[in-house]
Design a protein around this motif. Structure first.
Motif, PDB file in Angstrom:
ATOM      1  N   THR A 131       0.814  -1.220   0.000  1.00 55.85           N
ATOM      2  CA  THR A 131       0.000   0.000   0.000  1.00 55.85           C
ATOM      3  C   THR A 131       0.848   1.271   0.000  1.00 55.85           C
ATOM      4  OG1 THR A 131      -1.575  -1.222   1.362  1.00 55.85           O
ATOM      5  CG2 THR A 131      -1.960   1.133   1.109  1.00 55.85           C
ATOM      6  N   PHE A 132       1.923   1.276   0.790  1.00 51.50           N
ATOM      7  CA  PHE A 132       2.623   2.539   1.038  1.00 51.50           C
ATOM      8  C   PHE A 132       4.042   2.597   0.509  1.00 51.50           C
ATOM      9  CE2 PHE A 132      -0.458   1.974   4.556  1.00 51.50           C
ATOM     10  CZ  PHE A 132      -1.289   3.047   4.264  1.00 51.50           C
ATOM     11  N   SER A 133       4.502   1.579  -0.214  1.00 57.28           N
ATOM     12  CA  SER A 133       5.883   1.678  -0.681  1.00 57.28           C
ATOM     13  C   SER A 133       5.984   1.560  -2.193  1.00 57.28           C
ATOM     14  CB  SER A 133       6.759   0.612  -0.011  1.00 57.28           C
ATOM     15  OG  SER A 133       6.642  -0.616  -0.681  1.00 57.28           O
ATOM     16  N   ASP A 164      -0.721   7.196  -2.018  1.00 54.30           N
ATOM     17  CA  ASP A 164      -1.390   7.400  -3.302  1.00 54.30           C
ATOM     18  C   ASP A 164      -2.751   6.689  -3.336  1.00 54.30           C
ATOM     19  OD1 ASP A 164      -0.800   4.719  -3.713  1.00 54.30           O
ATOM     20  OD2 ASP A 164       0.946   5.129  -4.967  1.00 54.30           O
ATOM     21  N   ALA A 165      -3.269   6.447  -4.512  1.00 54.66           N
ATOM     22  CA  ALA A 165      -4.616   5.883  -4.653  1.00 54.66           C
ATOM     23  C   ALA A 165      -4.755   4.518  -3.972  1.00 54.66           C
ATOM     24  CB  ALA A 165      -4.967   5.765  -6.137  1.00 54.66           C
ATOM     25  N   ARG A 166      -3.614   3.813  -3.796  1.00 51.75           N
ATOM     26  CA  ARG A 166      -3.686   2.505  -3.138  1.00 51.75           C
ATOM     27  C   ARG A 166      -4.197   2.631  -1.713  1.00 51.75           C
ATOM     28  NH1 ARG A 166       2.353   0.577  -3.980  1.00 51.75           N
ATOM     29  NH2 ARG A 166       2.618   2.768  -3.443  1.00 51.75           N
ATOM     30  N   ALA A 167      -3.821   3.747  -1.016  1.00 56.13           N
ATOM     31  CA  ALA A 167      -4.250   3.948   0.374  1.00 56.13           C
ATOM     32  C   ALA A 167      -5.771   4.066   0.445  1.00 56.13           C
ATOM     33  CB  ALA A 167      -3.576   5.193   0.952  1.00 56.13           C
ATOM     34  N   ALA A 168      -6.350   4.795  -0.518  1.00 55.60           N
ATOM     35  CA  ALA A 168      -7.814   4.911  -0.561  1.00 55.60           C
ATOM     36  C   ALA A 168      -8.444   3.539  -0.805  1.00 55.60           C
ATOM     37  CB  ALA A 168      -8.221   5.891  -1.654  1.00 55.60           C
ATOM     38  N   GLY A 169      -7.807   2.752  -1.670  1.00 57.07           N
ATOM     39  CA  GLY A 169      -8.284   1.393  -1.924  1.00 57.07           C
ATOM     40  C   GLY A 169      -8.266   0.565  -0.650  1.00 57.07           C
ATOM     41  N   VAL A 227     -12.196  -6.464  -5.373  1.00 58.52           N
ATOM     42  CA  VAL A 227     -12.717  -5.704  -6.515  1.00 58.52           C
ATOM     43  C   VAL A 227     -13.014  -4.253  -6.119  1.00 58.52           C
ATOM     44  CG1 VAL A 227     -14.701  -5.483  -8.083  1.00 58.52           C
ATOM     45  CG2 VAL A 227     -13.596  -7.712  -7.758  1.00 58.52           C
ATOM     46  N   LEU A 228     -13.602  -4.051  -4.925  1.00 64.32           N
ATOM     47  CA  LEU A 228     -13.906  -2.679  -4.484  1.00 64.32           C
ATOM     48  C   LEU A 228     -12.630  -1.858  -4.335  1.00 64.32           C
ATOM     49  CD1 LEU A 228     -16.751  -3.173  -1.818  1.00 64.32           C
ATOM     50  CD2 LEU A 228     -16.939  -2.160  -4.106  1.00 64.32           C
ATOM     51  N   ALA A 229     -11.579  -2.466  -3.783  1.00 65.52           N
ATOM     52  CA  ALA A 229     -10.312  -1.747  -3.598  1.00 65.52           C
ATOM     53  C   ALA A 229      -9.713  -1.370  -4.955  1.00 65.52           C
ATOM     54  CB  ALA A 229      -9.329  -2.610  -2.806  1.00 65.52           C
ATOM     55  N   ALA A 230      -9.724  -2.319  -5.884  1.00 67.45           N
ATOM     56  CA  ALA A 230      -9.178  -2.048  -7.214  1.00 67.45           C
ATOM     57  C   ALA A 230      -9.981  -0.950  -7.903  1.00 67.45           C
ATOM     58  CB  ALA A 230      -9.201  -3.326  -8.056  1.00 67.45           C
ATOM     59  N   ALA A 231     -11.309  -1.015  -7.807  1.00 68.20           N
ATOM     60  CA  ALA A 231     -12.168  -0.024  -8.461  1.00 68.20           C
ATOM     61  C   ALA A 231     -11.931   1.368  -7.883  1.00 68.20           C
ATOM     62  CB  ALA A 231     -13.635  -0.424  -8.302  1.00 68.20           C
ATOM     63  N   THR A 232     -11.734   1.433  -6.559  1.00 67.97           N
ATOM     64  CA  THR A 232     -11.471   2.727  -5.921  1.00 67.97           C
ATOM     65  C   THR A 232     -10.189   3.350  -6.468  1.00 67.97           C
ATOM     66  OG1 THR A 232     -12.513   1.911  -3.908  1.00 67.97           O
ATOM     67  CG2 THR A 232     -11.122   3.872  -3.695  1.00 67.97           C
ATOM     68  N   ALA A 233      -9.108   2.550  -6.478  1.00 68.48           N
ATOM     69  CA  ALA A 233      -7.826   3.078  -6.963  1.00 68.48           C
ATOM     70  C   ALA A 233      -7.919   3.444  -8.444  1.00 68.48           C
ATOM     71  CB  ALA A 233      -6.725   2.045  -6.740  1.00 68.48           C
ATOM     72  N   ALA A 234      -8.565   2.579  -9.235  1.00 67.10           N
ATOM     73  CA  ALA A 234      -8.690   2.853 -10.670  1.00 67.10           C
ATOM     74  C   ALA A 234      -9.507   4.119 -10.898  1.00 67.10           C
ATOM     75  CB  ALA A 234      -9.344   1.664 -11.367  1.00 67.10           C
ATOM     76  N   LEU A 261      -4.884  -2.770  -9.998  1.00 67.95           N
ATOM     77  CA  LEU A 261      -4.479  -4.118  -9.559  1.00 67.95           C
ATOM     78  C   LEU A 261      -3.473  -4.087  -8.411  1.00 67.95           C
ATOM     79  CD1 LEU A 261      -4.318  -6.360 -12.746  1.00 67.95           C
ATOM     80  CD2 LEU A 261      -5.929  -6.433 -10.856  1.00 67.95           C
ATOM     81  N   ASP A 262      -2.699  -2.994  -8.299  1.00 69.53           N
ATOM     82  CA  ASP A 262      -1.784  -2.889  -7.156  1.00 69.53           C
ATOM     83  C   ASP A 262      -2.584  -2.740  -5.851  1.00 69.53           C
ATOM     84  OD1 ASP A 262      -2.622  -0.443  -8.122  1.00 69.53           O
ATOM     85  OD2 ASP A 262      -0.695   0.558  -7.841  1.00 69.53           O
ATOM     86  N   ALA A 263      -3.689  -1.977  -5.937  1.00 75.35           N
ATOM     87  CA  ALA A 263      -4.557  -1.840  -4.757  1.00 75.35           C
ATOM     88  C   ALA A 263      -5.262  -3.160  -4.459  1.00 75.35           C
ATOM     89  CB  ALA A 263      -5.578  -0.728  -4.974  1.00 75.35           C
ATOM     90  N   ALA A 264      -5.533  -3.946  -5.511  1.00 73.12           N
ATOM     91  CA  ALA A 264      -6.153  -5.255  -5.305  1.00 73.12           C
ATOM     92  C   ALA A 264      -5.223  -6.166  -4.514  1.00 73.12           C
ATOM     93  CB  ALA A 264      -6.499  -5.896  -6.650  1.00 73.12           C
ATOM     94  N   ALA A 265      -3.921  -6.073  -4.771  1.00 73.21           N
ATOM     95  CA  ALA A 265      -2.954  -6.893  -4.025  1.00 73.21           C
ATOM     96  C   ALA A 265      -2.950  -6.503  -2.550  1.00 73.21           C
ATOM     97  CB  ALA A 265      -1.564  -6.738  -4.629  1.00 73.21           C
TER      98      ALA A 265
END
Lengths: 106, 221
Positions: A57-59, A67-72, A91-98, B161-165
């Protein structure tokens, strides 16, 4: 080179995994049943998975980033609190970041 | 409940676990190819290693640029618990002949959980086989589907997909956080990782987190 290294990693991890599983059926139970050893094996995944969450998430390489991964991740935690199944959480996490990236953030 | 009804209840339970678990093989397959592994490497990993957390850890470290040693160490440490499952299942399964290989290979979180939840030795064995074989089949099929889809997707970040991981790891961690000790160990693992990412080579912060977590667990109370 990368290709060869990845094969080595795949095969080595596969062999070690099988040996660990096999060991459970052949080693004397004594040492593994020792309470302290049991406690360590029981909580080891928690330490590893938490570490992997932080890394993923953070590296970015050796930098810590937000970045967007944190929101995911936040959305994933909310989904887990709501008892969503694994695949929905992912899927929800991926959709949030995307979605955030499509809007130009992160 | 009659014997037949009890058996079909176990089969239903095992199959639903198999489908639910197998489905996330899709995300494993997609993440693996976007981490840089080939389709073949991805499929061999699921066939050979067959332990979700360890597989995600391996591709996470490799995809992040970590060394082969760090990736194998992280993956293997996550697999240590499978040895403990074997110890619990020896009296239930007593594998002989070809089963001496098949039973350990199918010994994972899900097959162990369904097996030990049953009331008689016969139902425990049935639960183990249905869940183990079911997860093996669905997981490997889903890995292939995910790897093919991942290859077709292009830039993985565009689809998050990185957030999916990251979400996969937190979802694997979540059910373990039921008492104070694993929560404390998880916090320690997260803090150690955060502190070490900028100073250690890639892949080593995971190993360090596992070691510090083990020491804390050893000394707990």
């Amino acid at each position: 080179m990368l290709e060869v290294n990845f094969w080595i990693a795949v095969l080595a991890a596969g062999v070690v995994s099988f040996l660990l599983k096999f060991a459970g059926y052949v080693v004397p139970a004594g040492p593994l049943e020792e309470p302290r050893v049991r406690r360590v094996t029981a909580v080891l995944p928690a330490a590893l998975l938490a570490s992997l969450v932080v890394l993923q998430t953070f590296s970015t390489g050796r930098d810590l980033v937000l970045d967007a991964r944190a929101a995911g991740l936040v959305v994933a935690v909310v989904a887990l609190v709501c008892r969503a199944p694994f695949i929905v959480v992912v899927v929800l996490a991926a959709a949030t970041a995307a979605g955030l990236r499509a809007l130009g953030w992160g | 409940m009659t014997a037949d009804a009890a058996r079909s209840a176990v089969v239903r339970q095992g199959l639903s676990v198999a489908v639910a678990t197998g489905l996330y093989g899709v995300s494993f397959g997609a993440l693996s190819v976007t981490s840089g592994l080939s389709l073949w490497q991805t499929c061999v990993l699921s066939l050979l290693l067959f332990s979700g957390g360890s597989q995600f850890a391996l591709i996470g470290v490799l995809g992040g640029g970590g060394t082969v040693g760090a990736a194998v160490a992280a993956s293997s440490l996550l697999g240590v618990r499978n040895a403990l499952y074997g110890v619990q299942l020896v009296p239930v399964m007593r594998p002989r002949g070809w089963r001496r290989v098949a039973v350990p290979q199918l010994t994972i979180d899900e097959s162990t959980a369904v097996a030990v939840a049953q009331s008689t030795p016969e139902l425990r064995r049935l639960g183990f086989w249905v869940t183990g074989l079911g997860v093996y089949g669905f997981w490997n099929l889903a890995t292939l589907v995910g790897a093919l889809a991942g290859n077709a997707l292009g830039d993985p970040q565009r689809y998050g997909l990185d957030a999916a991981a990251a979400a996969s790891f937190i979802a694997l961690l979540w059910p373990r956080l039921r008492s104070r000790e694993p929560v404390a160990i998880a916090v320690v693992g997260a803090l150690v990782t955060t502190a070490l990412v900028p100073v250690l080579p890639q892949g080593l912060p995971v190993v360090a987190a596992a070691l510090v977590g083990s020491v804390v667990a050893w000394c707990w109370k």
